[in-house]
Design an enzyme around this catalytic site. Structure first.
Site, short mmCIF file in Angstrom:
data_model
loop_
_atom_site.label_atom_id
_atom_site.label_comp_id
_atom_site.label_asym_id
_atom_site.label_seq_id
_atom_site.Cartn_x
_atom_site.Cartn_y
_atom_site.Cartn_z
N LEU A 122 31.16 18.04 -20.59
CA LEU A 122 30.40 17.43 -19.33
C LEU A 122 30.54 17.98 -18.09
O LEU A 122 29.81 18.00 -17.14
CB LEU A 122 30.76 15.83 -19.57
CG LEU A 122 29.91 14.87 -18.50
CD1 LEU A 122 28.56 14.78 -18.52
CD2 LEU A 122 30.49 13.50 -18.92
N ASN A 169 32.00 20.87 -9.56
CA ASN A 169 31.62 19.89 -8.65
C ASN A 169 31.18 18.81 -8.98
O ASN A 169 30.46 18.00 -8.26
CB ASN A 169 30.70 20.78 -7.82
CG ASN A 169 31.13 22.01 -6.97
OD1 ASN A 169 32.27 21.71 -6.05
ND2 ASN A 169 30.62 22.94 -7.01
N PHE A 224 37.33 22.31 -17.63
CA PHE A 224 38.36 21.29 -18.26
C PHE A 224 37.70 20.83 -19.31
O PHE A 224 37.79 19.63 -19.57
CB PHE A 224 38.52 19.98 -16.97
CG PHE A 224 38.96 20.53 -15.77
CD1 PHE A 224 39.71 21.46 -15.49
CD2 PHE A 224 38.95 19.51 -14.59
CE1 PHE A 224 40.40 21.85 -14.15
CE2 PHE A 224 39.52 19.81 -13.47
CZ PHE A 224 40.26 20.94 -13.29
N ASP A 258 32.53 5.17 -23.66
CA ASP A 258 33.06 3.83 -24.10
C ASP A 258 34.04 3.81 -25.20
O ASP A 258 35.09 3.38 -25.21
CB ASP A 258 32.09 2.78 -24.41
CG ASP A 258 31.18 2.30 -23.09
OD1 ASP A 258 31.53 2.63 -21.91
OD2 ASP A 258 30.06 1.76 -23.35
N ARG A 267 74.57 6.40 -24.34
CA ARG A 267 75.24 7.10 -23.07
C ARG A 267 76.40 5.75 -22.66
O ARG A 267 76.03 4.82 -22.59
CB ARG A 267 74.17 7.03 -22.19
CG ARG A 267 74.76 7.32 -20.78
CD ARG A 267 75.18 8.81 -20.75
NE ARG A 267 75.65 9.31 -19.21
CZ ARG A 267 76.29 10.31 -19.17
NH1 ARG A 267 76.62 11.25 -20.12
NH2 ARG A 267 76.31 10.76 -18.04
N GLY A 272 70.08 11.87 -15.03
CA GLY A 272 69.62 13.29 -14.62
C GLY A 272 69.24 14.02 -15.81
O GLY A 272 68.39 14.83 -15.77
N GLU A 311 38.57 11.11 -19.15
CA GLU A 311 37.48 10.24 -19.57
C GLU A 311 37.33 9.03 -18.81
O GLU A 311 36.97 7.75 -18.91
CB GLU A 311 37.84 9.64 -21.12
CG GLU A 311 37.90 10.94 -22.05
CD GLU A 311 37.69 10.34 -23.54
OE1 GLU A 311 37.21 9.48 -23.82
OE2 GLU A 311 38.19 11.38 -24.21
N GLY A 312 37.26 9.41 -17.29
CA GLY A 312 37.39 8.64 -16.17
C GLY A 312 38.44 8.19 -15.61
O GLY A 312 39.54 7.49 -16.45
C1 LIG Z 1 43.47 18.31 -19.28
C2 LIG Z 1 41.90 17.55 -19.06
C3 LIG Z 1 41.07 17.63 -19.94
C4 LIG Z 1 39.89 17.24 -19.64
N1 LIG Z 1 38.86 17.10 -20.87
C5 LIG Z 1 37.75 17.13 -20.45
C6 LIG Z 1 36.58 17.25 -21.78
O1 LIG Z 1 36.96 17.50 -22.88
N2 LIG Z 1 35.37 17.01 -21.50
C7 LIG Z 1 34.88 16.88 -20.16
O2 LIG Z 1 33.72 16.94 -19.90
N3 LIG Z 1 35.65 16.97 -19.03
C8 LIG Z 1 37.11 16.87 -19.38
N4 LIG Z 1 38.12 16.71 -18.32
C9 LIG Z 1 37.56 16.27 -16.90
C10 LIG Z 1 38.01 14.70 -16.50
O3 LIG Z 1 37.19 14.05 -17.20
C11 LIG Z 1 37.88 14.66 -15.11
O4 LIG Z 1 38.98 15.57 -14.23
C12 LIG Z 1 37.76 13.46 -14.43
O5 LIG Z 1 36.69 12.65 -14.92
C13 LIG Z 1 37.78 13.43 -12.82
O6 LIG Z 1 36.98 14.28 -12.24
P1 LIG Z 1 37.59 15.19 -11.27
O7 LIG Z 1 38.50 15.94 -11.78
O8 LIG Z 1 36.32 16.01 -10.76
O9 LIG Z 1 38.12 14.40 -10.13
P2 LIG Z 1 36.97 13.67 -8.89
O10 LIG Z 1 35.92 13.20 -9.35
O11 LIG Z 1 36.88 14.75 -8.03
O12 LIG Z 1 38.06 12.64 -7.99
C14 LIG Z 1 38.77 12.85 -7.19
C15 LIG Z 1 39.56 11.60 -6.76
O13 LIG Z 1 38.45 10.57 -6.15
C16 LIG Z 1 38.30 9.27 -6.73
N5 LIG Z 1 37.09 8.99 -6.91
C17 LIG Z 1 35.94 9.54 -7.28
N6 LIG Z 1 34.79 8.86 -7.15
C18 LIG Z 1 35.27 7.45 -6.91
C19 LIG Z 1 34.68 6.24 -6.83
N7 LIG Z 1 33.55 6.18 -7.12
N8 LIG Z 1 35.44 5.46 -6.53
C20 LIG Z 1 36.72 5.27 -6.17
N9 LIG Z 1 37.47 6.71 -6.29
C21 LIG Z 1 36.62 7.55 -6.61
C22 LIG Z 1 38.94 9.69 -8.21
O14 LIG Z 1 39.38 8.56 -9.08
C23 LIG Z 1 40.18 10.73 -7.84
O15 LIG Z 1 41.13 10.04 -7.71
C24 LIG Z 1 39.48 16.90 -18.33
C25 LIG Z 1 40.48 17.06 -17.50
C26 LIG Z 1 41.60 17.38 -17.40
C27 LIG Z 1 42.48 17.42 -16.30
#
Ligand SMILES: Cc1cc2nc3c(=O)[nH]c(=O)nc-3n(C[C@H](O)[C@H](O)[C@H](O)COP(=O)(O)OP(=O)(O)OC[C@H]3O[C@@H](n4cnc5c(N)ncnc54)[C@H](O)[C@@H]3O)c2cc1C
Length: 381
Positions: free
Chosen positions: A125, A129, A156, A240, A268, A341, A364-365
């Site tokens: 998903l 960007n 990701f 969900d 320890r 440590g 997942e959010g």
């Molecule tokens: C190891 C790993 C595995 C993953 N696996 C998958 C996968 O299998 N499939 C998939 O589709 N994705 C996957 N993801 C993506 C993951 O779900 C996203 O990284 C995540 O949802 C956050 O999106 P972003 O990294 O673009 O951060 P951003 O959306 O850019 O967020 C940056 C910051 O802004 C905050 N923020 C953004 N919007 C709001 C809001 N409305 N209110 C308050 N704060 C906000 C966020 O909480 C965060 O702190 C994976 C990511 C990682 C690192």
């Protein structure tokens, strides 16, 4: 109200614990170091029924249910959180999406192969960007007669480098924005698709996380999962359930960290006696154990809500994902502190658990998005 596992659930959970001890624990330190997937173990988990836990027997699932699934996720995550997330993606994000939204033909084609581990799946998903705001994704799926042509890059993606099939989200109607996204079931050997960059991660290094690149990739219209332009509903509904898996992962990591802290505190010796006799440390351990127990209890309640189909659980899944992941953060922090440590050194398991925990607050959010989901529900939006 019954807080005990039934005999079938106990068998499944004991099997998961044994598997983690025998087939995951001996390899995890090296796989973590090299950032490699334990594909052999994953395939074996398929044969044992752990990759089709919430699928009915009609589709070769083990039909163990969401509670046994969550408890098994705890056992795997205590030992190898990377393999655990692969199990979670297969069960919650791939199988559940197809079971809920797929046609009979799609279910017959995909589910038995996923349940047995013959095929590994992924759910793609996120884009560079488009993370917390999936409605802004830009990968396009343009209709061409009885086909769609997919173009764009996802990032990701868990299981990306080992996947045989994927659930891809793409824009089928640009003008409609978030209401113009559709989900597709796509094999990874389809022309025009390739796996892109393999991410070098801080934690869960025994899982594969990659880019997924689509260049004029033609898929038949029958690959649509759910209705055209209703893909965001497929994604959000599926997430969900996914959040139960990630909450269980967080509980497992926290339990693993607590076990390590208790063991270390007894061994320890400082000031002439085991540090476990120091009241300051005992209070830390007591707080950790209490928080783990709270998360476990709520986790199984939400899993029960899913299993019993009794009510919508969007808010509760967000709550347990939020609480369990932040709880695991606190517990891993304290468990490392108990190690002094030595906890900072790679020879000690807590070092890895501390790194592995961090992702549970993000994927997942993020925690912030869980708070948005909970607040929206409270405010009736
Ligand atoms: C190891 C790993 C595995 C993953 N696996 C998958 C996968 O299998 N499939 C998939 O589709 N994705 C996957 N993801 C993506 C993951 O779900 C996203 O990284 C995540 O949802 C956050 O999106 P972003 O990294 O673009 O951060 P951003 O959306 O850019 O967020 C940056 C910051 O802004 C905050 N923020 C953004 N919007 C709001 C809001 N409305 N209110 C308050 N704060 C906000 C966020 O909480 C965060 O702190 C994976 C990511 C990682 C690192």
């Amino acid at each position: 109200m019954d807080f005990t596992f039934n005999e079938e659930q106990k068998m499944v959970i004991d099997g998961a614990r044994r598997f983690a001890r025998e087939k995951l624990a001996p390899f995890i330190a090296e796989l973590d170091e090299k950032a490699e997937v334990n594909l052999k173990a994953l395939k074996e988990l398929g044969k044992l029924g752990y990759l089709g836990m919430t699928l009915p027997e009609d589709f070769d699932g083990s039909n163990a249910g969401a509670i046994a699934y969550a408890a098994s996720m705890i056992e795997f995550s205590k030992v190898d959180a990377g393999t655990a997330v692969a199990v979670s993606v297969q069960n919650s994000l791939v199988n559940d999406a197809i079971l809920t939204f797929g046609t009979e033909a799609q279910k017959k084609e995909f589910l038995p192969r996923l349940a047995s581990g013959e095929w590994i799946g992924c759910f793609t998903l996120t884009e560079a960007n488009s993370g917390s705001d999936p409605g802004s994704l830009r990968t396009s799926a343009i209709r061409d007669g009885e086909h769609f042509v997919l173009s764009g890059t996802k990032n990701f993606t868990t299981n990306g480098g080992i996947a045989d099939m994927m659930i891809v989200f793409a824009q089928t109607c640009k003008e409609k924005g978030a209401k113009g996204i559709s989900a597709f079931l796509v094999r990874t050997d389809v022309p025009g698709f390739k796996v892109g960059k393999h991410e070098n991660k801080m934690g869960i290094r025994s899982s594969s996380t990659t880019e997924m690149v689509f260049e004029n990739c033609r898929v038949p219209a029958s690959a649509l999962l759910g209705e055209e332009n209703k893909g965001l509903k497929v994604a959000l509904t599926t997430l969900d359930g996914g959040r139960i898996g990630i909450a269980a992962q967080a509980v497992g990591i926290a339990e693993g960290a607590l076990d390590e802290a208790v063991r270390y505190a007894k061994e320890r010796v400082q000031f002439g006696r085991p540090i476990s006799e120091l009241e300051g440390l005992q209070f830390m351990l007591a707080d950790m154990a209490t928080e783990v127990e709270i998360a476990r209890t709520m986790l199984f309640r939400v899993a029960w809500m899913k299993e019993s189909h009794s009510q919508k659980f969007t808010k509760e899944a967000a709550m347990i994902k939020l609480y369990a992941s932040e709880m695991a953060h606190r517990v891993c922090h304290k468990a490392l502190q108990v190690h002094g440590g030595y906890g900072f050194m790679k020879e000690y398991k807590i070092e890895r658990l501390y790194r592995d925990q961090r992702i549970t607050e993000i994927y997942e959010g993020t925690s912030e998005i869980q708070r948005c989901v909970i607040a929206r529900s409270l405010l009736g939006e």
